[in-house]
Scaffold this motif. Structure first.
Motif, PDB file in Angstrom:
ATOM      1  N   HIS A  22      -9.563 -48.783 -15.487  1.00 17.21           N
ATOM      2  CA  HIS A  22      -8.478 -47.988 -14.889  1.00 17.21           C
ATOM      3  C   HIS A  22      -8.152 -46.754 -15.739  1.00 17.21           C
ATOM      4  N   MET A  25     -11.022 -44.181 -15.566  1.00 16.74           N
ATOM      5  CA  MET A  25     -11.087 -43.564 -14.242  1.00 16.74           C
ATOM      6  C   MET A  25      -9.942 -42.578 -14.037  1.00 16.74           C
ATOM      7  N   MET A  26      -8.751 -42.941 -14.447  1.00 17.02           N
ATOM      8  CA  MET A  26      -7.589 -42.083 -14.227  1.00 17.02           C
ATOM      9  C   MET A  26      -7.650 -40.813 -15.073  1.00 17.02           C
ATOM     10  N   LEU A  76     -10.028 -42.153  -4.452  1.00 12.13           N
ATOM     11  CA  LEU A  76     -10.200 -42.758  -5.777  1.00 12.13           C
ATOM     12  C   LEU A  76      -8.877 -43.057  -6.472  1.00 12.13           C
ATOM     13  N   GLY A  80      -8.167 -46.651  -7.568  1.00 13.31           N
ATOM     14  CA  GLY A  80      -7.921 -46.815  -9.005  1.00 13.31           C
ATOM     15  C   GLY A  80      -6.578 -47.448  -9.298  1.00 13.31           C
ATOM     16  N   THR A  81      -5.575 -47.097  -8.509  1.00 11.69           N
ATOM     17  CA  THR A  81      -4.245 -47.691  -8.688  1.00 11.69           C
ATOM     18  C   THR A  81      -4.269 -49.171  -8.324  1.00 11.69           C
ATOM     19  N   GLY A  83      -6.877 -51.069  -8.308  1.00 14.89           N
ATOM     20  CA  GLY A  83      -7.699 -51.722  -9.330  1.00 14.89           C
ATOM     21  C   GLY A  83      -6.922 -51.980 -10.612  1.00 14.89           C
ATOM     22  N   GLY A  84      -6.159 -50.987 -11.055  1.00 16.03           N
ATOM     23  CA  GLY A  84      -5.346 -51.165 -12.260  1.00 16.03           C
ATOM     24  C   GLY A  84      -4.324 -52.275 -12.099  1.00 16.03           C
TER      25      GLY A  84
END
Length: 163
Positions: A22, A25-26, A76, A80-81, A83-84
């Motif tokens: 995360h 990616m962020m 994404l 990504g959020t 996923g985090g």
């Protein structure tokens, strides 16, 4: 009724290293967002630019690149959020409700709203354009803040790993 996937035990190395996906990616999305904003400002210049500059910007397809990058960012950032949040829950059995989580969720609302304005912008609605710009500048500011609060969280995770 038992759901077999919910009883699935995730190997410890995956649980540990997944915590870094995360943030990596962020950070990449933060820099991509800044580039998308730059493309957006160049795209906006097309309307008022001198003919030579206008031709150059049109040849570079800044508007098309901005649109595609914005679409990619929306997707994404949402993934990504999620996923985090999933990794946090898997590793801790709970989410930590605090500024980082709440601002991250607000950012998803901002980028979704900014993207939803595109059809009106394509029809020439200047209010939609200004709102889109304002939302995205706010998003970049929050993204910068999130990046640094995220580093603090990563430092806490690393310190836990060392102990």
């Amino acid at each position: 009724m038992m759901f077999p996937l919910l009883a699935l035990e995730i190997p410890e190395p995956i649980k540990i290293y997944s915590q870094f996906g995360h943030p990596i990616m962020m950070w990449a999305l933060f820099f991509t967002s800044v580039y998308a904003m730059w493309l957006g400002f160049q795209s906006r210049q097309i309307r008022s630019a001198e003919p030579e500059k206008r031709k150059e910007l049109l040849q570079k397809d800044v508007k098309g690149k901005h649109f595609i990058l914005g679409s990619l960012l929306l997707s994404l950032m949402v993934l990504g959020t999620i996923g985090g949040m999933a990794v946090t829950y898997i590793n801790n059995g709970k989410l930590f409700v605090g500024p980082h989580l709440l601002v991250g969720l607000a950012m998803i609302g901002l980028i979704a709203t900014a993207a939803a304005l595109v059809p009106w912008m394509q029809k020439g609605n200047e209010t939609a354009r200004l709102t889109h710009i304002t939302l995205n500048i706010t998003l970049i500011g929050l993204f910068g803040w999130q990046a640094f609060t995220g580093v603090e969280i990563v430092q806490r995770i690393i310190s836990k790993l060392g102990s």
